[in-house]
Design an enzyme around this catalytic site. Structure first.
Site, short mmCIF file in Angstrom:
data_model
loop_
_atom_site.label_atom_id
_atom_site.label_comp_id
_atom_site.label_asym_id
_atom_site.label_seq_id
_atom_site.Cartn_x
_atom_site.Cartn_y
_atom_site.Cartn_z
CE LYS A 190 34.87 37.47 43.57
NZ LYS A 190 34.64 38.88 43.25
CD GLU A 235 35.21 44.44 35.79
OE1 GLU A 235 36.18 44.42 36.55
OE2 GLU A 235 34.39 43.50 35.71
CD GLU A 278 30.53 38.92 44.71
OE1 GLU A 278 30.66 38.74 43.48
OE2 GLU A 278 29.49 38.63 45.34
CD GLU A 332 26.13 36.76 40.26
OE1 GLU A 332 27.25 37.14 39.87
OE2 GLU A 332 25.82 36.66 41.45
CE LYS A 356 27.21 38.36 36.78
NZ LYS A 356 28.39 37.97 37.61
#
Length: 455
Positions: free
Chosen positions: A202, A252, A296, A428, A432
């Site tokens: 990834k 986060e 993911e 995506e 964001k």
């Protein structure tokens, strides 16, 4: 600054710190009363901390930057003159952050932002639901209780707790992409080819926008609007140099250390919000059921558990859930543990998580350096605070932007895995950008859409 030690100070004398209570005040009221802060931090379940001036400042470069910051800040905390009955919540704290790459060069857009820099505020205001506290810190041979008390008296004279509402959004004049859509497709296709070849599992690729506003950036207005829309996020602002502010509202947490308790979590896999409750529930169901999204997310959770080996014990994984924000929703798994390590050591062990870097870490970082068409600077890096006991909180600097005058550069990224579709990942990234763009846009502004031009 003492360049040999990397600590801004008068000399090697100790730290003098005093705290008094102020009338209750909102964050916007503080920012409009006391002027431009060096640092602002507000997080779920924590007091809001606002810092002005510098009693001490520590900087560091290179691979040993986390340990260097800890060592240099430790020298400041080594001798503290602070009453034993002073409120713990108002204790002195260093606030700041790191660059994403340890080889960061503070040039161009990021001029004035070192690879790592933290400030111990001269004037620190801590607000909780119960009280507002003023702490004044002084460090060096000229530090004294008398000088600290003089500053306290001066701040009290200027302090005005009156609420000040945010002004109207400044409006967006123009935007320009650092990565066009055709280039993005090439980047994603190259990354997925390397993943299929076994070089990577990834990698997270990011973009940036160059946004021109119709009026100068206002930090009080920006933080107030972010707080209204994202009250459960980690809102922050750092101004290590005059004229530039790095700010955002990150969903986060990188890590919190509170005594021996450690808290972190895996936040990965993203879909949008629906226009109706039924649409939103369907998107959530797709997020939960998709093999791609589950993979993911599981990659990130497993890597975080691996990164905690050696710095934490009794690591436990909680129940996976969906974290819903104003414009997107993510899969989230809480992770806890016990530790005796300094929060900076924990941040070093966890940065970068696969949610912002990739796997294997070194290979992913190489791809990021080779691929991205802009300098990440502090984007997606650890930002936060720590105290003399090694407690503290760091967030991952997502949903963030760098502001200079009328110019703002927001950042956003997407995790690329073997079956990633360039168009879906592009969409995506556009989602964001919304937390930052929504702060500045007025109705009718021409801003990038999910389709996006190849600019």
């Amino acid at each position: 600054m003492d360049q040999r030690e990397g600590v801004a100070r008068a000399d090697t004398a100790g730290l003098v710190s005093r705290t008094v209570r102020l009338p209750d005040a909102s964050l916007s009221g503080l920012l409009r009363t006391l002027g431009k802060p060096n640092a602002v931090w507000t997080a779920p379940g924590e007091p809001t901390v606002t810092g002005y001036g510098a009693a001490a400042q520590v900087t560091a470069d290179g691979p040993a930057r986390f340990a260097t910051v800890r060592e240099r800040a430790g020298a400041v905390f080594e001798s503290v003159d602070r009453p034993a009955d002073a409120p713990v919540v108002a204790r002195p704290r260093f606030l700041g952050g790191f660059a994403f790459h340890d080889g960061h060069s503070a040039t161009a857009h990021w001029a004035g932002f070192p690879t790592a820099t933290f400030v111990l505020p001269h004037v620190q205001v801590v607000t909780t639901p119960e009280a507002t506290w003023l702490t004044v810190n002084a460090y060096g041979e000229r530090a004294s209780v008398e000088r600290v008390e003089e500053t306290i008296a001066s701040v009290r004279e200027r302090f005005d707790p009156e609420e000040h509402a945010a002004g109207p959004p400044p409006g967006v004049v123009s935007t320009a992409r650092t990565t066009g859509r055709a280039e993005w497709r090439r980047q994603v296709e190259a990354a997925t080819a390397r993943i299929r070849a076994g070089d990577l599992e990834k990698v997270v690729l990011a973009q940036a926008l160059d946004v021109t506003l119709d009026a100068p950036f206002s930090l009080p207005d920006a933080l107030e609007r972010l707080g209204e829309t994202y009250p459960d996020c980690f809102r922050f602002a750092f101004r290590p140099t005059d004229g530039a502010t790095f700010f955002g509202a990150s969903p986060e947490r990188l890590v919190t250390r509170d005594g021996r308790e450690l808290r972190t979590g895996a936040l990965a896999a993203t879909v949008g919000r629906g226009e109706t409750p039924d649409d939103d529930q369907q998107l959530e169901a797709d997020l939960r059921s998709s093999a791609k999204y589950r993979h993911e997310h599981e990659v990130v959770a497993e890597r975080i558990r691996e990164q905690l080996q050696g710095v934490a014990s009794n690591v436990a994984t909680g129940e996976r859930s969906v974290r819903k924000l104003a414009t997107v929703q993510h899969l989230f798994t809480p992770i806890t543990g016990e530790t005796d390590e300094h929060v900076l050591s924990l941040a070093e062990a966890l940065h970068p998580t696969p949610a912002v870097g990739g796997l294997p870490p070194d290979a992913a970082l190489d791809v990021i350096r080779e691929t991205e068409t802009f300098d990440r600077g502090w984007y997606a890096a650890p930002v936060g605070w720590f105290d003399g006991a090694g407690d503290g909180t760091f967030a991952v600097a997502l949903r963030s932007a760098l502001a200079r005058g009328e110019h703002v550069r927001p950042f956003a990224g997407a995790g690329i895995v073997a079956d990633s579709d360039p168009d879906a990942e592009w969409a995506e990234v556009q989602l964001k950008y919304r937390p930052i763009l929504d702060v500045f846009e007025r109705t009718g502004d021409a801003t990038p859409d999910a389709g996006g031009g190849d600019r």
